[in-house]
Design a protein around this motif. Structure first.
Motif, PDB file in Angstrom:
ATOM      1  N   GLY A 131      -4.997  43.400 -70.075  1.00 27.08           N
ATOM      2  CA  GLY A 131      -3.982  43.493 -69.030  1.00 27.08           C
ATOM      3  C   GLY A 131      -3.661  42.195 -68.328  1.00 27.08           C
ATOM      4  O   GLY A 131      -3.099  42.204 -67.232  1.00 27.08           O
ATOM      5  N   THR A 132      -4.026  41.071 -68.938  1.00 22.70           N
ATOM      6  CA  THR A 132      -3.665  39.764 -68.369  1.00 22.70           C
ATOM      7  C   THR A 132      -3.199  38.850 -69.502  1.00 22.70           C
ATOM      8  O   THR A 132      -3.335  39.178 -70.681  1.00 22.70           O
ATOM      9  CB  THR A 132      -4.855  39.084 -67.666  1.00 22.70           C
ATOM     10  OG1 THR A 132      -5.774  38.595 -68.659  1.00 22.70           O
ATOM     11  CG2 THR A 132      -5.574  40.037 -66.740  1.00 22.70           C
ATOM     12  N   ASP A 133      -2.696  37.668 -69.133  1.00 21.70           N
ATOM     13  CA  ASP A 133      -2.398  36.671 -70.157  1.00 21.70           C
ATOM     14  C   ASP A 133      -3.690  35.957 -70.556  1.00 21.70           C
ATOM     15  O   ASP A 133      -4.786  36.300 -70.079  1.00 21.70           O
ATOM     16  CB  ASP A 133      -1.333  35.697 -69.659  1.00 21.70           C
ATOM     17  CG  ASP A 133      -1.815  34.820 -68.503  1.00 21.70           C
ATOM     18  OD1 ASP A 133      -2.971  34.977 -68.049  1.00 21.70           O
ATOM     19  OD2 ASP A 133      -1.025  33.960 -68.061  1.00 21.70           O
ATOM     20  N   ALA A 134      -3.570  34.951 -71.418  1.00 25.20           N
ATOM     21  CA  ALA A 134      -4.762  34.286 -71.947  1.00 25.20           C
ATOM     22  C   ALA A 134      -5.527  33.510 -70.880  1.00 25.20           C
ATOM     23  O   ALA A 134      -6.715  33.207 -71.061  1.00 25.20           O
ATOM     24  CB  ALA A 134      -4.367  33.354 -73.086  1.00 25.20           C
ATOM     25  N   THR A 135      -4.882  33.184 -69.776  1.00 23.77           N
ATOM     26  CA  THR A 135      -5.576  32.469 -68.702  1.00 23.77           C
ATOM     27  C   THR A 135      -6.359  33.417 -67.805  1.00 23.77           C
ATOM     28  O   THR A 135      -7.228  32.990 -67.048  1.00 23.77           O
ATOM     29  CB  THR A 135      -4.581  31.696 -67.826  1.00 23.77           C
ATOM     30  OG1 THR A 135      -3.768  32.620 -67.075  1.00 23.77           O
ATOM     31  CG2 THR A 135      -3.687  30.796 -68.673  1.00 23.77           C
ATOM     32  N   GLY A 136      -6.027  34.708 -67.889  1.00 24.96           N
ATOM     33  CA  GLY A 136      -6.654  35.685 -67.004  1.00 24.96           C
ATOM     34  C   GLY A 136      -6.059  35.700 -65.608  1.00 24.96           C
ATOM     35  O   GLY A 136      -6.538  36.431 -64.734  1.00 24.96           O
ATOM     36  N   MET A 137      -4.997  34.932 -65.380  1.00 23.45           N
ATOM     37  CA  MET A 137      -4.423  34.781 -64.048  1.00 23.45           C
ATOM     38  C   MET A 137      -3.130  35.571 -63.845  1.00 23.45           C
ATOM     39  O   MET A 137      -2.743  35.853 -62.719  1.00 23.45           O
ATOM     40  CB  MET A 137      -4.157  33.302 -63.766  1.00 23.45           C
ATOM     41  CG  MET A 137      -5.399  32.412 -63.868  1.00 23.45           C
ATOM     42  SD  MET A 137      -6.711  32.887 -62.711  1.00 23.45           S
ATOM     43  CE  MET A 137      -5.935  32.444 -61.155  1.00 23.45           C
ATOM     44  N   THR A 138      -2.452  35.913 -64.924  1.00 19.47           N
ATOM     45  CA  THR A 138      -1.174  36.620 -64.811  1.00 19.47           C
ATOM     46  C   THR A 138      -1.316  38.037 -65.346  1.00 19.47           C
ATOM     47  O   THR A 138      -1.832  38.249 -66.454  1.00 19.47           O
ATOM     48  CB  THR A 138      -0.071  35.889 -65.607  1.00 19.47           C
ATOM     49  OG1 THR A 138       0.064  34.566 -65.084  1.00 19.47           O
ATOM     50  CG2 THR A 138       1.254  36.620 -65.501  1.00 19.47           C
ATOM     51  N   VAL A 139      -0.872  39.010 -64.569  1.00 16.39           N
ATOM     52  CA  VAL A 139      -0.993  40.417 -64.951  1.00 16.39           C
ATOM     53  C   VAL A 139       0.077  40.781 -65.976  1.00 16.39           C
ATOM     54  O   VAL A 139       1.257  40.495 -65.795  1.00 16.39           O
ATOM     55  CB  VAL A 139      -0.867  41.327 -63.712  1.00 16.39           C
ATOM     56  CG1 VAL A 139      -0.864  42.796 -64.139  1.00 16.39           C
ATOM     57  CG2 VAL A 139      -2.013  41.057 -62.739  1.00 16.39           C
ATOM     58  N   LEU A 140      -0.377  41.400 -67.083  1.00 13.60           N
ATOM     59  CA  LEU A 140       0.523  41.952 -68.106  1.00 13.60           C
ATOM     60  C   LEU A 140       0.002  43.347 -68.441  1.00 13.60           C
ATOM     61  O   LEU A 140      -0.814  43.516 -69.342  1.00 13.60           O
ATOM     62  CB  LEU A 140       0.536  41.062 -69.366  1.00 13.60           C
ATOM     63  CG  LEU A 140       1.083  39.647 -69.204  1.00 13.60           C
ATOM     64  CD1 LEU A 140       0.836  38.843 -70.489  1.00 13.60           C
ATOM     65  CD2 LEU A 140       2.581  39.684 -68.895  1.00 13.60           C
ATOM     66  N   HIS A 141       0.486  44.326 -67.705  1.00 13.69           N
ATOM     67  CA  HIS A 141      -0.080  45.669 -67.793  1.00 13.69           C
ATOM     68  C   HIS A 141       0.060  46.270 -69.188  1.00 13.69           C
ATOM     69  O   HIS A 141       1.075  46.102 -69.869  1.00 13.69           O
ATOM     70  CB  HIS A 141       0.614  46.600 -66.799  1.00 13.69           C
ATOM     71  CG  HIS A 141       0.328  46.292 -65.368  1.00 13.69           C
ATOM     72  ND1 HIS A 141      -0.906  46.485 -64.813  1.00 13.69           N
ATOM     73  CD2 HIS A 141       1.135  45.805 -64.378  1.00 13.69           C
ATOM     74  CE1 HIS A 141      -0.875  46.136 -63.533  1.00 13.69           C
ATOM     75  NE2 HIS A 141       0.352  45.707 -63.251  1.00 13.69           N
ATOM     76  N   ASN A 142      -0.979  46.999 -69.611  1.00 20.07           N
ATOM     77  CA  ASN A 142      -0.878  47.946 -70.709  1.00 20.07           C
ATOM     78  C   ASN A 142      -0.600  49.326 -70.123  1.00 20.07           C
ATOM     79  O   ASN A 142      -0.686  49.530 -68.900  1.00 20.07           O
ATOM     80  CB  ASN A 142      -2.196  47.996 -71.488  1.00 20.07           C
ATOM     81  CG  ASN A 142      -2.538  46.689 -72.181  1.00 20.07           C
ATOM     82  OD1 ASN A 142      -1.917  46.311 -73.164  1.00 20.07           O
ATOM     83  ND2 ASN A 142      -3.547  45.989 -71.655  1.00 20.07           N
ATOM     84  N   GLY A 143      -0.281  50.289 -70.992  1.00 21.98           N
ATOM     85  CA  GLY A 143      -0.140  51.658 -70.509  1.00 21.98           C
ATOM     86  C   GLY A 143      -1.456  52.211 -69.991  1.00 21.98           C
ATOM     87  O   GLY A 143      -1.487  53.066 -69.105  1.00 21.98           O
ATOM     88  N   ALA A 144      -2.559  51.742 -70.553  1.00 17.73           N
ATOM     89  CA  ALA A 144      -3.911  52.103 -70.108  1.00 17.73           C
ATOM     90  C   ALA A 144      -4.838  50.980 -70.556  1.00 17.73           C
ATOM     91  O   ALA A 144      -4.433  50.081 -71.312  1.00 17.73           O
ATOM     92  CB  ALA A 144      -4.341  53.436 -70.707  1.00 17.73           C
ATOM     93  N   GLY A 145      -6.075  51.026 -70.100  1.00 14.38           N
ATOM     94  CA  GLY A 145      -7.039  49.989 -70.462  1.00 14.38           C
ATOM     95  C   GLY A 145      -7.745  50.315 -71.762  1.00 14.38           C
ATOM     96  O   GLY A 145      -7.156  50.263 -72.845  1.00 14.38           O
ATOM     97  N   ILE A 146      -9.019  50.662 -71.651  1.00 17.59           N
ATOM     98  CA  ILE A 146      -9.813  51.070 -72.821  1.00 17.59           C
ATOM     99  C   ILE A 146     -10.014  52.573 -72.736  1.00 17.59           C
ATOM    100  O   ILE A 146     -10.581  53.082 -71.774  1.00 17.59           O
ATOM    101  CB  ILE A 146     -11.166  50.343 -72.880  1.00 17.59           C
ATOM    102  CG1 ILE A 146     -10.949  48.833 -72.972  1.00 17.59           C
ATOM    103  CG2 ILE A 146     -11.990  50.832 -74.057  1.00 17.59           C
ATOM    104  CD1 ILE A 146     -12.228  48.020 -72.914  1.00 17.59           C
ATOM    105  N   VAL A 147      -9.557  53.285 -73.759  1.00 10.92           N
ATOM    106  CA  VAL A 147      -9.658  54.739 -73.800  1.00 10.92           C
ATOM    107  C   VAL A 147     -10.699  55.130 -74.835  1.00 10.92           C
ATOM    108  O   VAL A 147     -10.635  54.712 -75.992  1.00 10.92           O
ATOM    109  CB  VAL A 147      -8.301  55.391 -74.156  1.00 10.92           C
ATOM    110  CG1 VAL A 147      -8.464  56.893 -74.323  1.00 10.92           C
ATOM    111  CG2 VAL A 147      -7.276  55.064 -73.095  1.00 10.92           C
TER     112      VAL A 147
END
Length: 226
Positions: free
Chosen positions: A202-218
């Motif tokens: 749910g983030t970019d490669a830097t871990g600083m910008t949020v890029l949401h998925n529909g869910a995390g780990i299911v």
């Protein structure tokens, strides 16, 4: 004089006969006791696993990821050419249809130290997942970025002892973000012993910008997934 020579000849002949007999018995003993692994024991392959090098951003054809997934066998390894996928300037593979399912045991897909983005923005809306591990054991996926797929980023079905990610400090973690469904989904009977570690979800490669998925780990499978 003749008597001594005769006895010397007899002793030499007897010694030669005993030497031949001893060598014959030793050979028979070794052949009879040669160890072989019992049926069902893991045995070393005559040849090591093959390395498949992805050296193009094309979605198909020789040298593509699709080509490598189609041809890889159990125990093989898929890597990415550094000149095509430099870590400082990641290259995108625009996936336009479902990639081959991973169904062979012991396959490693490593983009560690490379910049590899699997981008599903051009995939059909009904595409179920970016990558899928289906019923295989001991598959390892490291260093990839999976983004913009209509549904799940990485789907693991009835697979066991899968390693998704690893030590993020050395680049083994995956980045799975911006997908319409779950980042990672683990489902099915026998889906056990799987590990996800060091991934950015749910983030970019830097871990600083949020890029949401529909869910995390299911996790909708048997226990022992960590």
């Amino acid at each position: 004089m003749l008597h001594r020579a005769y006895h010397r000849f007899v002793r030499i002949a007897l010694l030669a006969a005993l030497t031949i007999l001893w060598a014959t018995m030793l050979t028979a003993s070794v052949n009879a006791t040669t160890w072989a692994p019992a049926a069902g024991w893991p045995q070393e392959s005559a040849t090591p696993g093959s390395l498949w090098l992805v050296n193009t951003i094309a979605d198909s054809g020789t040298g593509s990821l699709r080509w490598a997934l189609t041809n890889a066998a159990a125990g093989d390894r898929i890597e990415f050419a550094p000149a095509v996928f430099p870590p400082g300037n990641p290259a995108r593979i625009l996936v336009t249809s479902a990639l081959p399912r991973i169904g062979v045991n012991g396959l490693t897909i490593s983009a560690v130290g490379r910049g590899v983005i699997l981008d599903g923005r051009n995939a059909p809306t009904g595409l179920e997942t970016g990558m899928r591990i289906d019923g295989a054991a001991h598959v390892t996926i490291q260093g990839l970025q999976l983004t913009s797929f209509p549904k799940t980023g990485l789907l693991v079905t009835s697979a066991s002892n899968t390693l998704i990610g690893g030590d993020r400090l050395v680049g083994q973690g995956n980045v799975i973000s911006g997908n319409g469904g779950a980042a990672i989904e683990l489902v099915g009977v026998g889906c056990t012993g799987n590990t996800t570690a060091g991934n950015l979800i749910g983030t970019d490669a830097t871990g600083m910008t949020v890029l949401h998925n529909g869910a995390g780990i299911v996790i909708a499978s048997e226990p022992r997934t960590t």
